[in-house]
Design a protein around this motif. Structure first.
Motif, PDB file in Angstrom:
ATOM      1  N   VAL A   1       0.848  -1.201   0.000  1.00  0.00           N
ATOM      2  CA  VAL A   1       0.000   0.000   0.000  1.00  0.00           C
ATOM      3  C   VAL A   1       0.878   1.243   0.000  1.00  0.00           C
ATOM      4  N   ASP A   2       0.236   2.370  -0.268  1.00  0.00           N
ATOM      5  CA  ASP A   2       0.911   3.667  -0.234  1.00  0.00           C
ATOM      6  C   ASP A   2       0.593   4.324   1.099  1.00  0.00           C
ATOM      7  N   ILE A   3       1.620   4.788   1.786  1.00  0.00           N
ATOM      8  CA  ILE A   3       1.471   5.333   3.128  1.00  0.00           C
ATOM      9  C   ILE A   3       1.786   6.827   3.121  1.00  0.00           C
ATOM     10  N   MET A   4       0.974   7.596   3.826  1.00  0.00           N
ATOM     11  CA  MET A   4       1.285   8.991   4.124  1.00  0.00           C
ATOM     12  C   MET A   4       1.297   9.088   5.647  1.00  0.00           C
ATOM     13  N   TYR A   5       2.359   9.640   6.181  1.00  0.00           N
ATOM     14  CA  TYR A   5       2.457   9.758   7.628  1.00  0.00           C
ATOM     15  C   TYR A   5       1.711  10.998   8.111  1.00  0.00           C
ATOM     16  N   GLU A   6       1.229  10.926   9.351  1.00  0.00           N
ATOM     17  CA  GLU A   6       0.372  11.966   9.895  1.00  0.00           C
ATOM     18  C   GLU A   6       1.005  13.352   9.789  1.00  0.00           C
ATOM     19  N   HIS A   7       2.303  13.494  10.054  1.00  0.00           N
ATOM     20  CA  HIS A   7       2.928  14.822  10.005  1.00  0.00           C
ATOM     21  C   HIS A   7       2.827  15.435   8.606  1.00  0.00           C
TER      22      HIS A   7
ATOM     23  N   LEU B   1       6.984  -7.017  10.978  1.00  0.00           N
ATOM     24  CA  LEU B   1       7.153  -7.793  12.203  1.00  0.00           C
ATOM     25  C   LEU B   1       5.837  -8.411  12.661  1.00  0.00           C
ATOM     26  N   GLY B   2       4.770  -8.223  11.862  1.00  0.00           N
ATOM     27  CA  GLY B   2       3.482  -8.793  12.185  1.00  0.00           C
ATOM     28  C   GLY B   2       2.588  -7.890  13.016  1.00  0.00           C
ATOM     29  N   GLU B   3       3.082  -6.708  13.395  1.00  0.00           N
ATOM     30  CA  GLU B   3       2.255  -5.783  14.174  1.00  0.00           C
ATOM     31  C   GLU B   3       1.203  -5.147  13.263  1.00  0.00           C
ATOM     32  N   SER B   4       0.064  -4.777  13.847  1.00  0.00           N
ATOM     33  CA  SER B   4      -1.023  -4.148  13.098  1.00  0.00           C
ATOM     34  C   SER B   4      -1.374  -2.808  13.718  1.00  0.00           C
ATOM     35  N   ALA B   5      -1.806  -1.881  12.887  1.00  0.00           N
ATOM     36  CA  ALA B   5      -2.249  -0.564  13.348  1.00  0.00           C
ATOM     37  C   ALA B   5      -3.328  -0.066  12.397  1.00  0.00           C
ATOM     38  N   TRP B   6      -4.333   0.573  12.958  1.00  0.00           N
ATOM     39  CA  TRP B   6      -5.375   1.153  12.118  1.00  0.00           C
ATOM     40  C   TRP B   6      -4.927   2.528  11.636  1.00  0.00           C
ATOM     41  N   PRO B   7      -5.054   2.774  10.324  1.00  0.00           N
ATOM     42  CA  PRO B   7      -4.716   4.110   9.821  1.00  0.00           C
ATOM     43  C   PRO B   7      -5.774   5.116  10.244  1.00  0.00           C
TER      44      PRO B   7
ATOM     45  N   PHE C   1      -2.880   5.502   2.561  1.00  0.00           N
ATOM     46  CA  PHE C   1      -3.333   5.162   3.896  1.00  0.00           C
ATOM     47  C   PHE C   1      -2.585   6.108   4.839  1.00  0.00           C
ATOM     48  N   VAL C   2      -3.321   6.913   5.610  1.00  0.00           N
ATOM     49  CA  VAL C   2      -2.699   7.892   6.498  1.00  0.00           C
ATOM     50  C   VAL C   2      -2.382   7.193   7.818  1.00  0.00           C
ATOM     51  N   ALA C   3      -1.084   7.067   8.113  1.00  0.00           N
ATOM     52  CA  ALA C   3      -0.622   6.313   9.277  1.00  0.00           C
ATOM     53  C   ALA C   3      -0.338   7.231  10.448  1.00  0.00           C
ATOM     54  N   LEU C   4      -0.793   6.805  11.609  1.00  0.00           N
ATOM     55  CA  LEU C   4      -0.557   7.534  12.842  1.00  0.00           C
ATOM     56  C   LEU C   4       0.698   6.967  13.499  1.00  0.00           C
ATOM     57  N   SER C   5       1.827   7.278  12.892  1.00  0.00           N
ATOM     58  CA  SER C   5       3.111   6.829  13.446  1.00  0.00           C
ATOM     59  C   SER C   5       4.196   7.750  12.929  1.00  0.00           C
ATOM     60  N   TYR C   6       5.340   7.714  13.571  1.00  0.00           N
ATOM     61  CA  TYR C   6       6.447   8.581  13.194  1.00  0.00           C
ATOM     62  C   TYR C   6       7.291   7.916  12.095  1.00  0.00           C
TER      63      TYR C   6
END
Length: 127
Positions: free
Chosen positions: A7-13, A37-43, A70-75
């Motif tokens: 997927v295409d990611i855009m970071y929150e900042h 690493l198998g971790e999941s997060a909701w965008p 997908f707008v990701a809430l991570s740094y």
């Protein structure tokens, strides 16, 4: 560009720097994002934008495509990550060893040469 990303990611900042009217076009997420690493997060959500890539030296060589971020809430040190779908849409060929990307345009083949300060995405606009 990351040909390992589906997927295409855009970071929150980066998202927060877009004009406020663009914020209103964000759609609710339909799936969680999974890391290597198998971790999941909701965008935060999904944002459809027009992305323009331009040649590093010849600004007339450019290509524009509609991208679903997908707008990701991570740094991240990056603003966005273009995954396989966008790489394919642009017909781009990234080379990590050469730190460059080549892609076809109506004006000929464009080349993006990377340095730590370069920005590959020169403009985004609403669809």
């Amino acid at each position: 560009m990351d040909n390992g990303s589906s997927v295409d990611i855009m970071y929150e900042h980066c998202f927060r720097q877009l004009p406020t009217p663009t914020w209103r076009t964000i759609k609710p997420p339909t799936t969680a994002l999974s890391g290597f690493l198998g971790e999941s997060a909701w965008p935060i959500g999904i944002l459809d934008l027009r992305l323009e890539l331009r040649d590093s030296k010849d600004k007339l060589k450019k290509s524009t495509e509609s991208i679903e971020f997908f707008v990701a809430l991570s740094y991240s040190i990056y603003n966005t990550i273009l995954g396989r779908t966008s790489i394919q849409k642009f017909g781009a060929i990234p080379s990590t060893i050469h730190e460059m990307v080549r892609f076809p345009t109506e004006q000929g083949v464009a080349t993006l040469e990377s340095t730590p300060l370069d920005v590959l995405c020169t403009s985004v606009t609403d669809k």
